[in-house]
Design an enzyme around this catalytic site. Structure first.
Site, PDB file in Angstrom:
ATOM      1  CG  ASP A  13      -1.522   1.265   1.599  1.00  0.00           C
ATOM      2  OD1 ASP A  13      -2.156   1.846   0.706  1.00  0.00           O
ATOM      3  OD2 ASP A  13      -1.385   1.731   2.749  1.00  0.00           O
ATOM      4  CG  ASP A  15      -1.630   8.118   2.242  1.00  0.00           C
ATOM      5  OD1 ASP A  15      -0.581   8.734   2.033  1.00  0.00           O
ATOM      6  OD2 ASP A  15      -2.662   8.668   2.656  1.00  0.00           O
TER       7      ASP A  15
END
Length: 252
Positions: A13, A15
């Site tokens: 991922d 963020d």
């Protein structure tokens, strides 16, 4: 240099995992990812579009990693080349989209909340982002709306109305951030990118929002992945060092 292990990919991922929330990646993280790519295939998957991911991870993001999936994989790059796209417009068609957008704008127009600004619906290639206050609000107004929303449940109520009204479209509604929620077809979460990774029998996914309702939850829970929950970019480095590089990175 150790040879790459075939059939294995580390998928990240963006963020909160590779970067602090809404911040740019650090030079240290870029250096670490470069080292990691020597031993495993590396991919990134983010919910944002490629422009926003590039702002965080750098303009060369599609070549810095073996795979780069923006908008949960609806836009897919491998070795810097575009290998697939899917769009909400072609999937739903203009009539259904117009019906949804018209109803949503009428709903917002009738909504009695303290302030409204502009850009209530942002049309992205793979989703709609709906904001009752409008995305043009200031950070201070964002903070105020978030507090107001916690008490008055503006977004939650709106989502339940839309979910019932448009049940026939099989849409997923995901409340995230301070002021908005995302709307996309069922299955267009981060698991969408896994269709491009058929050649890998071991997919390690690292993300911070792996709890139910978080946008990493579905891919974390998928039977095709080995899920790892991280708490920060520093934790990502620590866990990957132990998992793939065979060393404890805790004492740096």
């Amino acid at each position: 240099m150790a040879a790459r292990k075939p059939g294995l990919i580390a998928l990240f991922d963006v963020d909160g995992t590779l970067t602090a929330p809404r911040k740019e990646v650090t030079p240290e993280m870029l250096k670490f990812m470069k080292e990691l790519r020597k031993v495993v295939t590396v991919g990134v998957v983010g919910g944002s579009d490629l422009v926003k991911i590039s702002e965080q991870l750098g303009k060369t993001v599609t070549t810095d990693y073996d795979y780069c999936f923006s908008e949960n994989g609806l836009v897919a790059h491998k070795d810097g080349k575009l290998i697939g796209t899917q769009s909400l417009k072609s999937f739903l068609g203009d009539e259904k989209l117009k019906e949804f957008i018209n109803f949503t704008l009428h709903y917002i127009a009738d909504l009695d909340i303290p302030i409204k600004r502009g850009t209530f619906i942002e049309f992205r290639s793979g989703m709609l982002n709906v904001s009752p206050i409008g995305r043009d609000c200031s950070q201070e107004e964002r903070d105020e709306f978030e507090k107001y929303d916690k008490v008055h449940k503006i977004r939650q109520t709106m989502v339940s109305v839309l979910r019932e009204k448009f049940a026939h479209l099989n849409l997923t509604f995901s409340i995230g951030g301070q002021i908005s929620f995302d709307v996309f077809p069922q299955g267009w979460d981060k698991t969408y990118c896994l269709r491009y990774l058929e050649e890998f029998n071991e997919i390690h996914f690292f993300g911070d929002k792996t709890y139910k309702g978080g946008n990493d939850h579905e891919i974390y829970e998928s039977e095709r992945t080995v899920g790892h929950t991280v708490t920060s970019p520093e934790d990502t480095v620590k866990q990957c060092s132990e998992q793939f590089l065979g060393k404890d990175n805790g004492s740096s």
